[in-house]
Write a protein that holds these residues in place. Structure first.
Motif, PDB file in Angstrom:
ATOM      1  N   ASN A 172       0.827  -1.027  -0.042  1.00  8.31           N
ATOM      2  CA  ASN A 172      -0.147  -0.125   0.294  1.00  8.31           C
ATOM      3  C   ASN A 172       0.864   0.861   0.122  1.00  8.31           C
ATOM      4  OD1 ASN A 172      -2.458  -0.627   0.247  1.00  8.31           O
ATOM      5  ND2 ASN A 172      -1.988  -1.993   1.420  1.00  8.31           N
ATOM      6  N   GLN A 173       2.777   1.190  -0.431  1.00 10.94           N
ATOM      7  CA  GLN A 173       3.011   2.659  -0.157  1.00 10.94           C
ATOM      8  C   GLN A 173       3.527   2.729   1.088  1.00 10.94           C
ATOM      9  OE1 GLN A 173       1.491   4.135  -4.076  1.00 10.94           O
ATOM     10  NE2 GLN A 173       1.815   2.470  -5.334  1.00 10.94           N
ATOM     11  N   PHE A 174       3.747   2.731   2.313  1.00 10.74           N
ATOM     12  CA  PHE A 174       3.504   3.517   3.057  1.00 10.74           C
ATOM     13  C   PHE A 174       5.451   3.084   3.612  1.00 10.74           C
ATOM     14  CE2 PHE A 174      -0.327   4.400   6.017  1.00 10.74           C
ATOM     15  CZ  PHE A 174      -1.290   3.819   5.133  1.00 10.74           C
ATOM     16  N   THR A 175       5.373   4.097   4.038  1.00 17.38           N
ATOM     17  CA  THR A 175       6.723   4.196   4.342  1.00 17.38           C
ATOM     18  C   THR A 175       6.904   4.144   6.161  1.00 17.38           C
ATOM     19  OG1 THR A 175       7.492   5.730   2.698  1.00 17.38           O
ATOM     20  CG2 THR A 175       8.663   5.738   4.348  1.00 17.38           C
ATOM     21  N   LEU A 226       5.673  12.564   9.717  1.00 14.38           N
ATOM     22  CA  LEU A 226       6.706  12.072   8.203  1.00 14.38           C
ATOM     23  C   LEU A 226       5.483  11.346   7.213  1.00 14.38           C
ATOM     24  CD1 LEU A 226       8.174   9.824  10.775  1.00 14.38           C
ATOM     25  CD2 LEU A 226       9.127  11.452   9.253  1.00 14.38           C
ATOM     26  N   ALA A 227       4.153  11.424   7.856  1.00 10.27           N
ATOM     27  CA  ALA A 227       2.874  11.284   7.362  1.00 10.27           C
ATOM     28  C   ALA A 227       2.991  11.930   5.730  1.00 10.27           C
ATOM     29  CB  ALA A 227       1.087  11.198   7.904  1.00 10.27           C
ATOM     30  N   MET A 228       3.128  13.457   5.778  1.00  7.74           N
ATOM     31  CA  MET A 228       2.475  14.650   5.189  1.00  7.74           C
ATOM     32  C   MET A 228       4.611  15.346   4.133  1.00  7.74           C
ATOM     33  SD  MET A 228       0.987  17.489   7.680  1.00  7.74           S
ATOM     34  CE  MET A 228       0.976  18.859   6.369  1.00  7.74           C
ATOM     35  N   ALA A 229       5.441  14.337   5.006  1.00 10.81           N
ATOM     36  CA  ALA A 229       6.500  13.953   3.979  1.00 10.81           C
ATOM     37  C   ALA A 229       6.353  12.776   2.441  1.00 10.81           C
ATOM     38  CB  ALA A 229       7.969  13.523   4.959  1.00 10.81           C
ATOM     39  N   PHE A 230       5.907  11.758   3.783  1.00  8.01           N
ATOM     40  CA  PHE A 230       5.738  10.759   2.653  1.00  8.01           C
ATOM     41  C   PHE A 230       4.096  10.194   2.174  1.00  8.01           C
ATOM     42  CE2 PHE A 230       8.951   9.854   5.707  1.00  8.01           C
ATOM     43  CZ  PHE A 230       9.949  10.150   4.810  1.00  8.01           C
ATOM     44  N   SER A 231       3.032  11.275   2.233  1.00  7.58           N
ATOM     45  CA  SER A 231       1.234  11.068   2.075  1.00  7.58           C
ATOM     46  C   SER A 231       1.376   9.669   3.327  1.00  7.58           C
ATOM     47  CB  SER A 231       1.584  10.498   0.508  1.00  7.58           C
ATOM     48  OG  SER A 231       1.377  11.292  -0.027  1.00  7.58           O
ATOM     49  N   ARG A 232       2.174   8.530   2.948  1.00  6.36           N
ATOM     50  CA  ARG A 232       1.551   7.139   3.564  1.00  6.36           C
ATOM     51  C   ARG A 232       3.092   6.786   4.558  1.00  6.36           C
ATOM     52  NH1 ARG A 232      -1.162   4.595  -1.883  1.00  6.36           N
ATOM     53  NH2 ARG A 232      -2.125   6.490  -2.340  1.00  6.36           N
ATOM     54  N   CYS A 262      -2.779  11.023   4.663  1.00  6.92           N
ATOM     55  CA  CYS A 262      -2.934  11.876   3.604  1.00  6.92           C
ATOM     56  C   CYS A 262      -3.441  11.902   2.883  1.00  6.92           C
ATOM     57  CB  CYS A 262      -1.894  12.753   3.359  1.00  6.92           C
ATOM     58  SG  CYS A 262      -0.821  13.197   4.562  1.00  6.92           S
TER      59      CYS A 262
END
Lengths: 483, 483
Positions: A172-175, A226-232, A262
């Motif tokens: 799901n493309q999470f970092t 970090l969500a606001m840097a990587f979206s997820r 996000c």
């Protein structure tokens, strides 16, 4: 390739490798090591069961005596010296298929003195003899208990579950990120925090970090950065709470999985994600039910058939329920009039108590239940206020047998609204939340997320009722920290 | 299936999904969200670059003005309000292939007022404008720095590396386990420990756990218990050290990967395993070099070509070197006679200093170097004594640019020998190691393992020279803990 790698890295074969080759077994095997689970010495044959902990299964070794055995012979003396718990190395053995039996092959050793050597002995009082041991008793043996089938398999299950969880987030493309454990902020749950100081500073008036330092109770606030840097973004990290509650559902040190992403705007999207995640993990486990769940389940744990039913319930979309907090209170109040809850009346505006949560998921819905939209004063300051002005866009997931395992919400992403709420709660008096508020000024986006208590989740899926068994060595209000 | 899942869980398309479909792109896309990296307003066209952090790549959006644009028009006013850092949502756009250019497609938006909306604005002073920012400057922006290409990609790289590490251990049949962080034992590194106490107990004479409690500096001792249950066990966990050293290679809170396995007898098997692991992880990264390593590398970080060379060196078996500590001292002493080391003479029996380690791997071997068999008094009590009676069966892995990143050993598995060593070092005076010694009485086996500092390893592979950038928010002797 895998076989080659194994050969290069290890000079021994694991039981997992052996069972993995069950359809193309060689006729001979060498270098198998393990611990003796049991020995039975009959008149013409000895049976030795070993385990090596790479899988739940044991391996049966058959040692036929080559003649009318003389029990005083060297062989017999050797075989009599074998005892449960010893570690042994097997040099060479024949692999014999065993048709019709559950274990599809066994090892046949004709010259045990040459081919079996005892690597490590056991004391006279080695406690893990082949008989039933209760979990309360096993918990008194922290250096040995993981060698038992039930508790060993529980941790192998957790290991596999963590990997499947990581795979789900990767798909799901999470970092994955690791926000800090040491924090200067005590804005969540001040009473139950642990304080930290460098050993050399404890007696001084200074602080190693220049100010009082705490162990985190949640990584969420930093994860939002970090969500606001990587979206997820997601994390899997220990969290700490100096709980005064000393129950089988509380730990002072536990692992929390948190996710934050996000461009999500409503609770429905969050609960769909949580359901998908739990179903993904359950489905992966379901493929290998027998590899994880032992035949014999200890007292006070969920029997195999009920556990299988639990997993199958999770896999069916229609078993999942969603109600609002307000609806939940109505249902609970109706029930309370008929059969009063033992300790607490259900009252709108007050937190749901454990007895309410469990009745809802265990007796009323009989399955996983999302309760959404709690009154704002029952929940944390960062949750987004609903249009009704009274409730917030949040959810808890309640499951039978455990209660709450997940909690999440949409976060307030508007600077003015969040600032107002922070003031209303008389927080941020020293500006300790300024950094968090500032996120709402620089490219703010609608976002949300959730936290899942890993030990509770593992215990729910494995069916053990004490989450203290879902972590190798537990830390709690009672119990020791000697190792 | 993946596409379907995405649709159910998210109402937006990530840039990663978009670039993942590059060979079968639709002609139109909807619901793309991100943050503006830069805006250029020309006479007949506007170029907007956005990122969403799911990948390193940006996405170019082209907005042609539909007529001889009047800069006072509504469209122009809107386009002029777009600024770097804002979050925007794109409703509908055409996908246009861009032959010959690096980005193989771009978004074409004809009606920007309808199709672009600003979700979150930025302050006047938003610092991440499109220009070069030094890393020391970016470190002063902890809530924003991860949105930059170099630091964002560094954490995405770490995330991927952790997953590949987990896959390696899974393939090798290791069970992942989480030994405790809170410990009552201060037997390793007493001076640099952090003390922990429940907040409510700090002023009292009692302890929450009944005795002084510390944050662990290594999980190895407890991991040995688990290795003896599972044959192979590993962990990835935060560790804590109240370092007084304040360098770009030290952290007070760092993540350590530790592995421990049974039936291994010599250092060669350990170093082969470590090499295989690092090569596996490097190979997986190598497949996607351009996805991880940005085009523009900041000052004081390894340039792209040298980084690629570093990875290729790691992948060649013949670049790996192994020498004993005794050989290393001889080489170092020879060098010291010719060109003296700045601070320390190399002397047999003393620890290798950082300047020695780096010269060996950087200048002498020019590649990863295992140094084995250190004098026993340079190393911990649990390492197995070699037949020479002076050195122990251990290794450190030294790499160019960083120094030591891995340390491991065979553990003493004989109860009498280990007890003797513990006494010789005047340890275990209050029996705090009794549980550890007892493991050698109940089915003891030869075993060994190693620990790897995750931030050092990540930094070595990514080429950043300050390990404090390899963790989202660092904790060190200097620096704050405000968030």
């Amino acid at each position: 390739m895998f076989g080659r790698l194994l050969c290069r890295r290890y000079h021994v074969n694991s039981l997992k490798s052996l069972y993995g080759q069950v359809d193309s077994l060689p006729s001979k095997v060498s270098n198998i090591n393990g611990w003796i689970k049991s020995v039975r010495l009959l008149k013409k044959v000895a049976f030795i069961d070993i385990q090596d902990g790479t899988i739940l299964k044991e391996l049966k070794i058959v040692v036929p005596f080559d003649s009318q055995s003389n029990l005083s012979s060297e062989v017999a003396t050797f075989l009599k010296s074998l005892r449960t718990g010893q570690s042994i190395a097997i040099k060479d053995a024949k692999l014999v298929e065993t048709e019709g039996r559950e274990q599809r092959f066994e090892l046949n050793i004709t010259d045990p003195i040459d081919n079996i050597s005892i690597i490590g002995n056991v004391s006279e009082s080695y406690p893990l003899q082949k008989k039933y041991h209760s979990l309360p008793y096993l918990r008194t043996l922290p250096t040995l208990k993981h060698r038992t089938s039930y508790l060993g398999s529980l941790l192998r299950f957790r290991s596999e579950l963590e990997y499947n969880m990581a795979t789900f987030f990767k798909l799901n493309q999470f970092t994955k990120a690791s926000p800090p454990i040491l924090t200067g902020s005590d804005c969540e749950g001040a009473g139950e925090l642990f304080r930290v100081e460098a050993n050399g500073y404890v007696e001084k008036k200074q602080h190693y970090f220049g100010k009082p330092t705490y162990l985190t109770v949640s990584l969420q606030l930093q994860l939002e950065i970090l969500a606001m840097a990587f979206s997820r973004a997601w994390s899997l990290s220990p969290c700490f709470r100096a709980e005064e509650s000393d129950t089988n559902r509380h730990l002072s040190e536990f692992w929390m999985m948190e996710a934050e992403w996000c461009f999500t705007k409503d609770t429905k999207e969050l609960t769909t994600f949580v359901k998908d995640m739990i179903q993904y993990i359950t489905r992966e486990s379901y493929k290998n039910f027998d590899d994880f769940i032992p035949k014999n389940i200890p007292e006070n744990c969920l029997p195999r058939n009920e556990l299988l039913e639990r997993w199958e319930t999770l896999l069916r979309d229609e078993s999942w329920n969603t109600i609002t907090y307000t609806e939940a209170i109505e249902i609970l109040q109706k029930r309370d009039k008929e059969v009063p809850f033992p300790n607490y009346r259900p009252i709108w505006g007050e937190a749901l108590q454990s007895e309410h949560e469990r009745w809802l998921s265990e007796s009323y819905f009989k399955g996983p239940t999302f309760v959404t939209d709690y009154p704002r004063d029952c929940k944390a300051f960062y949750m987004k206020l609903n249009p009704d002005g009274q409730t917030v866009a949040c959810f808890d997931l309640l499951v039978p047998g455990i209660g709450e395992i997940v909690g999440g919400s949409i976060r307030e992403d508007n600077f003015e609204l969040l600032s107002k709420e922070v003031s209303r709660r008389q927080m941020n008096k020293n500006g300790e939340l300024d950094w968090y508020l500032s996120l709402r000024k620089e490219g703010s986006v609608p976002h949300g997320g959730f936290g899942l208590g890993l030990e509770r989740f593992v215990s729910y899926l494995y069916g053990n009722h004490n989450i203290r068994d879902a972590i190798p060595f537990y830390r709690a209000a009672s119990g020791n920290i000697d190792l």
